[in-house]
Design an enzyme around this catalytic site. Structure first.
Site, PDB file in Angstrom:
ATOM      1  CG  HIS A   1      -1.904  -1.088   1.325  1.00 38.12           C
ATOM      2  ND1 HIS A   1      -2.061  -1.867   2.452  1.00 38.12           N
ATOM      3  CD2 HIS A   1      -2.801  -1.556   0.425  1.00 38.12           C
ATOM      4  CE1 HIS A   1      -3.029  -2.752   2.241  1.00 38.12           C
ATOM      5  NE2 HIS A   1      -3.488  -2.591   1.019  1.00 38.12           N
TER       6      HIS A   1
ATOM      7  NE  ARG B   1      -2.539  -8.130  -4.149  1.00 34.86           N
ATOM      8  CZ  ARG B   1      -3.226  -8.400  -3.074  1.00 34.86           C
ATOM      9  NH1 ARG B   1      -2.626  -8.392  -1.912  1.00 34.86           N
ATOM     10  NH2 ARG B   1      -4.501  -8.704  -3.125  1.00 34.86           N
TER      11      ARG B   1
END
Ligand code: PNS
Length: 158
Positions: A18, A91
């Site tokens: 993050h 991802r």
């Protein structure tokens, strides 16, 4: 007009993945609002206050990053803050399907708001909050998965 992106999520906990997404987004936007979702149905490990405090510590001193909590629809939160962009990290292909559905639904509800996806850096691809939470719950050392300034034990049970 300022270019504002909202980075919404549970952040339970906030990870190095993050952190990297926010840092890489900063050259693209004037301001990034990290919006910690309050979802009463979700059983979180960290309280909303703990999550907000840990994120605020990471970006202490950087006025371009704002940390706040929100409930309700992400697009309504964006509208109320003048944000035209939703920022999300991607991802894997599995992430993509989930993100695609959310992105399309958000776009249907608010066509003036675009979702911007950044691919996670290769070294952060396997890191996800669910697994980091599991490591913490089972007494493992998760320090390598969270930003260096975050000491997990300071936030547990708070
Ligand atoms: O970190 P997460 O758990 O993947 O974040 C999910 C989040 C908070 C972005 C998503 O659940 C969300 O946007 N919740 C707010 C309610 C909402 O807007 N739902 C419709 C999305 S299409």
């Amino acid at each position: 007009m300022d270019k504002i992106a909202v980075f919404p999520g549970s952040f339970d906990p906030f990870t190095v993945g993050h952190e990297s997404i926010v840092k890489r987004a900063l050259p693209l936007f004037d301001r990034v609002i990290i919006a910690v979702g309050e979802n009463a149905e979700k059983k979180n490990l960290f309280t909303i206050e703990a999550r907000m405090n840990m994120i605020a510590k990471v970006f202490e001193g950087d006025s371009r990053v704002v940390v706040t909590r929100y409930s309700g629809l992400t697009v309504e939160f964006c509208r109320s803050h003048g944000a035209r962009y939703i920022l999300r990290g991607l991802r894997t292909a599995a992430d993509f399907e989930y993100e695609r559905a959310m992105g399309h639904m958000n776009w249907k509800m608010a066509p003036e708001i675009d979702t911007v996806f950044l691919l996670t850096s290769t070294e952060h691809t396997p890191i996800n909050s669910t697994i980091v939470r599991d490591i913490i719950k089972n007494g493992g050392d998760a320090s390598m998965f969270v930003p260096a300034v975050i000491s997990i034990s300071d936030y547990l049970g708070k």
